[in-house]
Design an enzyme around this catalytic site. Structure first.
Site, mmCIF file in Angstrom:
data_model
loop_
_atom_site.group_PDB
_atom_site.id
_atom_site.type_symbol
_atom_site.label_atom_id
_atom_site.label_comp_id
_atom_site.label_asym_id
_atom_site.label_seq_id
_atom_site.Cartn_x
_atom_site.Cartn_y
_atom_site.Cartn_z
ATOM 1 N N CYS A 162 -28.275 -22.151 -1.565
ATOM 2 C CA CYS A 162 -29.427 -21.396 -2.070
ATOM 3 C C CYS A 162 -30.756 -22.145 -1.943
ATOM 4 O O CYS A 162 -31.820 -21.533 -2.054
ATOM 5 C CB CYS A 162 -29.208 -21.019 -3.530
ATOM 6 S SG CYS A 162 -27.820 -19.895 -3.797
ATOM 7 N N HIS A 190 -35.736 -19.361 -7.584
ATOM 8 C CA HIS A 190 -34.572 -18.720 -6.988
ATOM 9 C C HIS A 190 -34.116 -17.642 -7.953
ATOM 10 O O HIS A 190 -33.959 -17.884 -9.155
ATOM 11 C CB HIS A 190 -33.471 -19.766 -6.779
ATOM 12 C CG HIS A 190 -32.140 -19.187 -6.436
ATOM 13 N ND1 HIS A 190 -31.974 -18.202 -5.487
ATOM 14 C CD2 HIS A 190 -30.900 -19.465 -6.923
ATOM 15 C CE1 HIS A 190 -30.688 -17.891 -5.398
ATOM 16 N NE2 HIS A 190 -30.028 -18.637 -6.262
ATOM 17 N N ASN A 228 -29.505 -11.482 -6.278
ATOM 18 C CA ASN A 228 -29.466 -12.872 -5.816
ATOM 19 C C ASN A 228 -29.240 -12.859 -4.305
ATOM 20 O O ASN A 228 -28.160 -12.518 -3.836
ATOM 21 C CB ASN A 228 -28.341 -13.616 -6.540
ATOM 22 C CG ASN A 228 -28.253 -15.077 -6.151
ATOM 23 O OD1 ASN A 228 -28.676 -15.496 -5.074
ATOM 24 N ND2 ASN A 228 -27.674 -15.874 -7.032
#
Length: 327
Positions: free
Chosen positions: A117, A254, A284
């Site tokens: 990520c 994030h 996400n």
């Protein structure tokens, strides 16, 4: 040494047209309508079609970033792929994007950087080194992920919230700067986020156990580990940037989950008004999350030239990463 003279000259993102509403997910899970939105704060997320590959989405995001930067593919000196999961093991996704941009005979360096990520932040750091060293004038960085192909629907915590998409930036010299950057890994959390298949250990030749080809996540463990280290990490990051929290114009996190965003905002004593939150209609997006929220902030006036922003997140590992930029 920081600051590094590096300007984000253009941003772009791509979101698949196929939307999966939270009520669609409710039906898939056998839940009453409204449960996904109530539990996870998700209204919708995008799902890529078979034609919307990682390299295709990345190329579209890249073209939009180049349009903003007022440059073309021929102006690039380096292409960095920063996907959480590559389109294929070999060659890299960066090679596929180079070809889609019509640069297949250019010789322009193209390679991938993987930090799940947080791949985008690590690629941004590498781009800064190339530009500072005079090895590149303009660098394209992209992140594209298709989480929908690896969801385990027996685990709604992860299956419900992950969305597909891509984000990209063009960076080079200019008035902007990277004021500080940090990355820390704590392998004690290596089992919290796992996709076992696709490498040399678990593959079709050797066989795999059921579920190895799906993403497995223990969200509580991942957050618990990250939360213990995150406050000191951010304090040090801002100290090295020479900034106080109230001097930040925007916080671009994030988009891990709605709960993670709320807890991070409170734990780090960040003003809610400065935190850019697009989770409810993006989910996400793995590595594409940070460049996508960056593009959203720029195009919606939340981040303007001269503003100072904190890009921050966590990833499988468990790793924590952050970059303070002057846009």
């Amino acid at each position: 040494m920081f600051p590094i003279a590096l300007t984000i000259q253009g941003t772009g993102s791509y979101l698949p047209e196929n939307k999966r509403l939270s009520t669609d997910i409710d039906r898939r899970l056998g839940w009453e309508a409204g449960q996904v939105q109530a539990r996870f704060g998700l209204e919708s997320r995008a799902v890529a079609t078979l034609d919307e590959t990682s390299s295709m989405m990345a190329t579209e995001a890249a073209r939009r970033a180049m349009d903003m930067a007022d440059c073309g593919p021929e102006d690039l000196d380096l292409i960095l792929g920063a996907c959480g999961v590559m389109e294929q093991p070999i060659p890299s996704t960066a090679v596929l994007v180079q070809d889609r941009l019509g640069l297949g005979q250019s010789g322009i360096p193209a390679f991938d950087i993987n930090a799940t990520c947080l791949g985008f932040l690590q690629a941004l750091d590498v781009a800064g080194l190339w530009v500072t060293a005079g090895r590149a004038r303009r660098v394209l960085i992209f992140s594209a992920d298709i989480a929908s192909v690896g969801l385990n629907w027996l685990h709604p915590e992860s299956a419900a919230i992950f969305g597909d998409g891509a984000g990209a930036v063009v960076v080079g010299a200019g008035e902007g700067a990277v004021l500080s950057h940090g990355f820390a890994t704590y392998a004690e959390g290596k089992e919290a986020c796992v996709l076992a298949a696709g490498g040399t250990r678990v593959n079709p030749v050797r066989g795999s156990d059921e579920g190895d080809d799906c993403f497995q996540m223990d969200g509580a463990q991942a957050y618990r580990l990250a939360a213990g280290y995150l406050p000191d990490f951010v304090t040090d990051l801002l100290k090295r940037a020479g900034l106080e929290r109230d001097e930040l114009d925007a916080v671009l996190p994030h988009q891990a989950s709605a709960q993670a965003l709320r807890l991070m905002t409170r734990a780090l004593h960040l003003p809610q008004s400065k935190v850019v939150d697009i989770f409810s209609n993006h989910g996400n997006q793995v590595a594409a999350s940070i460049p996508t929220v960056l593009d959203y902030a720029v195009r919606n006036g939340r981040l303007q030239r001269g503003d100072k922003a904190l890009l921050i997140g966590t990833s499988a590992g468990i790793s924590i990463g952050g970059t303070v930029v002057q846009f």
